[in-house]
Design an enzyme around this catalytic site. Structure first.
Site, PDB file in Angstrom:
ATOM      1  N   SER A   1      73.346  63.775  56.737  1.00 41.27           N
ATOM      2  CA  SER A   1      74.568  63.765  55.929  1.00 41.27           C
ATOM      3  C   SER A   1      74.679  65.114  55.231  1.00 41.27           C
ATOM      4  O   SER A   1      74.500  66.149  55.880  1.00 41.27           O
ATOM      5  CB  SER A   1      74.514  62.590  54.949  1.00 41.27           C
TER       6      SER A   1
ATOM      7  N   HIS B   1      77.305  61.921  58.809  1.00 39.28           N
ATOM      8  CA  HIS B   1      78.441  61.641  57.917  1.00 39.28           C
ATOM      9  C   HIS B   1      79.395  62.811  57.994  1.00 39.28           C
ATOM     10  O   HIS B   1      78.986  63.954  58.093  1.00 39.28           O
ATOM     11  CB  HIS B   1      77.950  61.442  56.489  1.00 39.28           C
TER      12      HIS B   1
ATOM     13  N   ASP C   1      71.620  55.962  53.690  1.00 39.66           N
ATOM     14  CA  ASP C   1      71.973  55.524  55.036  1.00 39.66           C
ATOM     15  C   ASP C   1      70.925  56.076  56.005  1.00 39.66           C
ATOM     16  O   ASP C   1      70.451  57.201  55.838  1.00 39.66           O
ATOM     17  CB  ASP C   1      73.375  56.043  55.398  1.00 39.66           C
TER      18      ASP C   1
END
Lengths: 188, 272
Positions: free
Chosen positions: A12, A39, A132
């Site tokens: 991310s 992401h 995540d």
């Protein structure tokens, strides 16, 4: 050549230059597919795949739903879709609810990929600002995947590799240069 | 993360439903179907798949609920603004002189797509000649679509999309805000008919000039996608349009030959 069949990378915030570095270090005709669950800015559909492609030695594409998986291609989870590895050597996409505020969800790509590839998968978690990927890599590990976290001390934002390390015992904790070397080595 | 579900149990469930209710989930894409099942098990607090299978088998009202829970209803107004812009700039000019423009939202979910279409048509001066048919397998979401009541927190994204679509006004021109919710202008539904309809088993007898089926086929395997696109081909007028989600394609369907690619980027196909 090793026994592996797929590489899955999750990242991310701060992961972009790392993924560029990985893609530029992989050889042409890399023998596995590489799944990129990263992401990205929501609702910005264009630009990301092009930016990743610039220095990559292997083609980077945002797959269509039910696209057949081929070695030597990097599959980037498209904007606003979850990306799943599906039975029958295909990719499936989904617009199901966000998971951990994310769509694409790193957890879901890792979960579905490890369900298919089991101990033939290498999973890598790099820099990111949320957790995540931790659940996904934990499940991957349970299914026998080889798991790697970027060394949190080196990560631009260490929340994500930290969470992965906390969730499951990683097989390796490596610097980004070592991750590149490792991913190249399994191709030989 | 959700409970791990065994593929053998999924097959048992699929067979049970097929036997008892005649509905075939066997052609649903596995990963998303599995996740939906895990979610249902969690929400309805089943101990395991066997309990879920038994409940579905003996309890028809629960089965009806199950059907609704299995379908994915995520949607936004003007989702993929560039698609809506393409529709406005290239599809509308083709159909603008038709005496009636017949449009089908084949999986309308909670209605955001229908309101988007109504707004786009209105701003193009085409609403009066449009006849919009909106259907979904789930009557609960149809009820929500009819009510046009949406959480105010969703309107930031919807408004952002509308701006990218380059709408003529501000999106708030089309709704009234009352605290946590907004209410869409019901005049937008004047030419809209809602009906419960099952894309997989239903037969569509009407004909359409524009069909939207965005992010529905992704939940099906290729043979079922093929079957549904084949149905669309039969009920699309010559020169009519089919719009799919941005990462869906008919490239692998048999009826691909019935269509020309009108916009590869936006996945708009035109019936030959």
């Amino acid at each position: 050549m090793s026994n592996y069949k797929a590489v899955v990378i999750g990242g991310s915030a701060g992961s972009f230059p790392l993924v560029v570095k990985i893609l530029s270090s992989l050889p042409k005709n890399y023998p596995f597919p590489v799944f990129l669950a990263l992401h990205r800015l929501k609702h910005i559909r264009n630009g990301f795949v092009e930016a990743l492609s610039l220095k990559s030695n292997i083609p980077v594409i945002e797959p269509h739903d039910k696209e057949v998986i081929k070695p030597g291609i990097a599959y980037l989870a498209p904007s606003n879709y979850h990306m799943y590895v599906e039975l029958g050597n295909t990719i499936a996409l989904s617009t199901e609810d966000m998971v951990k505020y994310s769509r694409p969800s790193i957890d879901l790509t890792f979960d579905t990929a490890s369900y298919i590839y089991k101990d033939k998968m290498v999973g890598v978690i790099v820099s990111g600002a949320n957790t995540d990927g931790a659940e996904g890599i934990k499940r991957s590990k349970e299914r026998g995947a080889f798991t790697i976290a970027q060394n949190p001390d080196e990560a631009t934002i260490k929340t994500m590799p930290d969470a992965a390390i906390k969730a499951a015992e990683m097989d390796k904790i490596l610097s980004i240069d070592e991750i590149c070397k490792f991913l190249v080595s399994i191709a030989n | 993360m959700e409970l791990e579900i065994d593929i053998i149990d999924i097959r048992k469930l699929v067979n049970t439903i097929k036997m008892v209710y005649g509905f075939d989930f066997g052609e649903y894409a596995l990963s998303s179907f599995k996740r939906r099942l895990a979610r249902i098990i969690e929400v309805y607090k089943f101990d395991n798949m066997a309990d879920l299978i038994e409940k579905v088998r003996v309890d028809k009202p629960f089965y009806e609920l199950f059907l609704k829970e299995v379908t994915v209803n995520t949607t936004e107004m003007f989702r993929d603004p560039s698609m809506w812009k393409k529709l406005k700039e290239t599809v509308f000019p083709v159909v603008k002189d038709y005496s009636t423009i017949r449009i089908w939202h084949s999986a309308c979910s909670t209605g955001e797509e229908v309101y988007s279409m109504a707004i786009a048509l209105k701003e193009a001066g085409l609403y009066e000649k449009a006849r919009i048919f909106a259907s979904d397998i789930n009557e609960d979401v149809i009820a929500k679509a009819l009510e046009g009541k949406y959480p105010a927190r969703n309107m930031e994204l919807n408004g952002f999309n509308y701006e990218k679509f380059e709408g003529k006004l501000k999106l708030n021109h089309y709704f009234k805000s009352t605290g946590d919710y907004v209410f869409m202008d019901q005049d937008l539904l004047r030419n809209v008919t809602f009906r419960k309809f099952d894309l997989v088993q239903g037969d569509q007898t009407m004909r359409f000039d524009i069909i939207l089926c965005r992010n529905v086929l992704i939940y099906f395997n290729l043979p079922l996608q093929d079957q549904i696109v084949g149905k669309f081909a039969k009920c699309t007028s010559q020169g009519g349009f089919l719009a799919l989600g941005s990462k869906e394609t008919i490239a692998w369907c048999k009826s691909v030959d019935n269509y020309n690619t009108f916009s590869l980027e936006e996945k708009i196909y035109q019936r030959k």
